[in-house]
Design a protein around this motif. Structure first.
Motif, mmCIF file in Angstrom:
data_model
loop_
_atom_site.group_PDB
_atom_site.id
_atom_site.type_symbol
_atom_site.label_atom_id
_atom_site.label_comp_id
_atom_site.label_asym_id
_atom_site.label_seq_id
_atom_site.Cartn_x
_atom_site.Cartn_y
_atom_site.Cartn_z
ATOM 1 N N UNK A 135 -0.303 -57.313 -39.664
ATOM 2 C CA UNK A 135 0.171 -57.544 -41.030
ATOM 3 C C UNK A 135 1.442 -56.741 -41.287
ATOM 4 N N UNK A 136 1.448 -55.491 -40.846
ATOM 5 C CA UNK A 136 2.638 -54.653 -41.003
ATOM 6 C C UNK A 136 3.832 -55.250 -40.271
ATOM 7 N N UNK B 73 9.418 -60.222 -42.582
ATOM 8 C CA UNK B 73 9.695 -60.894 -43.849
ATOM 9 C C UNK B 73 10.724 -60.119 -44.674
ATOM 10 N N UNK B 74 10.591 -58.795 -44.696
ATOM 11 C CA UNK B 74 11.507 -57.974 -45.488
ATOM 12 C C UNK B 74 12.939 -58.129 -44.985
ATOM 13 N N UNK C 256 7.471 -50.223 -44.652
ATOM 14 C CA UNK C 256 6.475 -49.574 -43.790
ATOM 15 C C UNK C 256 5.764 -48.461 -44.548
ATOM 16 N N UNK C 257 6.534 -47.610 -45.196
ATOM 17 C CA UNK C 257 5.936 -46.475 -45.900
ATOM 18 C C UNK C 257 5.027 -46.933 -47.028
ATOM 19 N N UNK C 258 5.468 -47.916 -47.808
ATOM 20 C CA UNK C 258 4.644 -48.381 -48.925
ATOM 21 C C UNK C 258 3.402 -49.112 -48.445
ATOM 22 N N UNK D 41 -1.610 -62.346 -49.718
ATOM 23 C CA UNK D 41 -1.201 -62.316 -48.322
ATOM 24 C C UNK D 41 -1.821 -61.121 -47.585
ATOM 25 N N UNK D 42 -1.940 -59.975 -48.276
ATOM 26 C CA UNK D 42 -2.486 -58.775 -47.649
ATOM 27 C C UNK D 42 -3.994 -58.873 -47.432
ATOM 28 N N UNK D 43 -4.662 -59.651 -48.240
ATOM 29 C CA UNK D 43 -6.094 -59.874 -48.050
ATOM 30 C C UNK D 43 -6.949 -58.708 -48.502
#
Length: 490
Positions: free
Chosen positions: A68-69, A75-76, A197-199, A283-285
């Motif tokens: 997911x990451x 995407x970012x 990444x951090x968030x 999306x994150x589930x």
């Protein structure tokens, strides 16, 4: 006796041009890449066993082993608005370079039209020349017509001969500005990727802490019921009830803060991804555990930092660009030579416009040289010189700040590992204490409240473990960000 022959006009002009050209070339500054002395290793690297000196990896975040990451970073880099704006800056810089370079080639324009004019009879120069008396007939005939008109069509060509490289230096400066825009675009990938990444890690950490907090609240509610029951039966005290209620209230108070943290990091990710928080949450589930980073962090050599950090590269390119602008300002005080030409057609009647006899042309060569401007050009050169000096100091400041940032993040990463190790040891002791408390309780040597207190301590240390893991993850992101490099994913 030999007499010195005077220079002809063309020879004198050639000598003047050669002399000025030699002077201009001699005075133009030559740019050299700045040198910075660095150590062979980072000072904090020697005491940190979790890093090595291998080459910095590109997609380092994949060491978290979280699909997911990985998808979010991709995407970012494709959807973030700041990255898109940085890409627009690259296109604008390239267009600006093309615009400046266009001054090196002739400008050709095509024109045509109809002209009508009338001369004044009262004009002191043209008026008396309209007509004279015919000596034979006594009448008057016109030398020129007072009113006239005609058609014209032609091409105008103009070109500045860049003998001293003024335009070339401006083109070089514009090209370097384009390189800066590209470096900024690359650096924006780093900033955006680090932000997502951090968030994401903080978001997963908040979810994990919420789960722990909810479990603690449930267990403390059970403890409170038991304590109240024992107190009502005379086997407990009001102090025991107050302590149980205080612990429960403290756990409940932490839950809204954790919910806020989860929401804040979700919203920040949504902003980076240019989408709504609700769609991102879908999306994150379901909540997942905070992923662990596997392997060591490759630092590379300290000298590599000079090429990896976008801010250092931008500062160095700023020096190069200002140096070219300084060179252009130096030669701006020398002569400028122009060639112009205008072949065309002119006729009174449109039917005659494209006949051979209607051909006309104009050609000229000229020079412009400001011999006196009140010191204006010298002042402009001084401005550029001070800009260059300022950019050199800014480069030095950027380099120093970059190495300080790396050393600081190295220290933070090492300390976070020590902190996590100590929390791990404390958690193991808490597990051991809970196991012994359960054994003593089953043997009738310990009351149930002591067992519940040991359980509470274990839950608190479980939350502390997540905090230690978050601290380590944050320092990992910060360290990779400080090391720079190209994070762009194809």
């Amino acid at each position: 006796m030999n007499k010195t022959k005077p220079l002809t006009t063309s020879k004198a002009l050639s000598v003047m041009v050669f002399s000025v050209l030699a002077t201009a070339c001699a005075s133009a500054p030559e740019y050299q890449m700045p040198e910075a002395s660095v150590d062979t290793v980072y000072s904090e690297q020697q005491s940190n066993q979790f890093v090595n000196q291998q080459t910095v990896e590109a997609a380092w975040w994949q060491q978290f082993n979280d699909p997911i990451l990985n998808d979010l970073v991709l995407q970012a880099q494709q959807q973030n608005l700041n990255i898109k704006m940085a890409a627009n800056r690259v296109q604008a810089a390239q267009a600006y370079r093309s615009a400046v370079a266009s001054f090196k080639v002739p400008t050709v324009s095509l024109g045509g039209g109809y002209t009508s004019y009338q001369l004044s009879k009262n004009d002191p120069l043209a008026g008396p020349a309209f007509g004279i008396e015919n000596p034979i007939s006594g009448g008057e005939f016109d030398l020129i017509e007072q009113q006239n008109g005609g058609f014209f069509a032609g091409i105008n060509v103009s070109w500045e001969m860049d003998l001293f490289g003024r335009i070339d230096k401006q083109v070089n400066a514009a090209e370097i500005r384009g390189e800066q825009a590209e470096i900024f675009h690359q650096g924006m990938h780093t900033l955006v990727s680090a932000e997502i990444i951090n968030n994401y890690l903080q978001y997963r950490g908040a979810q994990q802490r919420i789960a722990i907090a909810k479990r603690n609240i449930s267990e403390q509610e059970t403890v409170l019921k038991l304590v109240k029951s024992l107190s009502a039966s005379g086997y407990g005290s009001d102090m025991d009830v107050a302590k149980a209620e205080s612990a429960l209230a403290l756990s409940r108070a932490a839950l809204p803060q954790l919910n806020s943290a989860e929401s804040v990091h979700l919203n920040r990710m949504a902003l980076v991804l240019a989408q709504t928080p609700s769609s991102l949450a879908e999306q994150l589930g379901e909540p997942e555990a905070l992923p662990d980073f596997e392997g060591m962090i490759p630092l590379g050599l300290p000298s590599d930092l000079l090429n990896q950090r976008p801010d250092i590269n931008i500062a160095e390119r700023e020096m190069a660009a200002v140096n070219q602008e300084l060179a252009a300002s130096l030669v701006a005080g020398y002569p400028r030579f122009f060639l112009t030409g205008g072949p065309g057609l002119s006729a009174e009647n449109f039917d005659d416009l494209f006949k051979a006899d209607s051909a006309a042309w104009l050609a000229s060569i000229g020079v412009q040289w400001n011999l006196f401007d009140g010191g204006r050009n010298d002042a402009l050169v001084e401005i550029q010189q001070q800009r260059f000096n300022d950019s050199a100091l800014q480069y030095q400041q950027t380099v120093n700040a970059a190495f300080v940032e790396v050393e600081t993040m190295l220290m933070a990463y090492g300390n976070s590992q020590v902190f996590a190790s100590n929390i791990e040891q404390a958690s193991e002791q808490a597990d051991l204490a809970l196991s012994k408390a359960n054994s003593l309780y089953r043997a009738g040597l310990l009351d149930h409240l002591a067992v519940l207190d040991a359980q509470r301590q274990q839950n608190l240390l479980e939350d502390a473990q997540v905090l230690a893991q978050l601290q380590t993850a944050s320092s990992i992101v910060g360290l990779h960000k400080s090391l720079g490099g190209d994070w762009t994913m194809q």
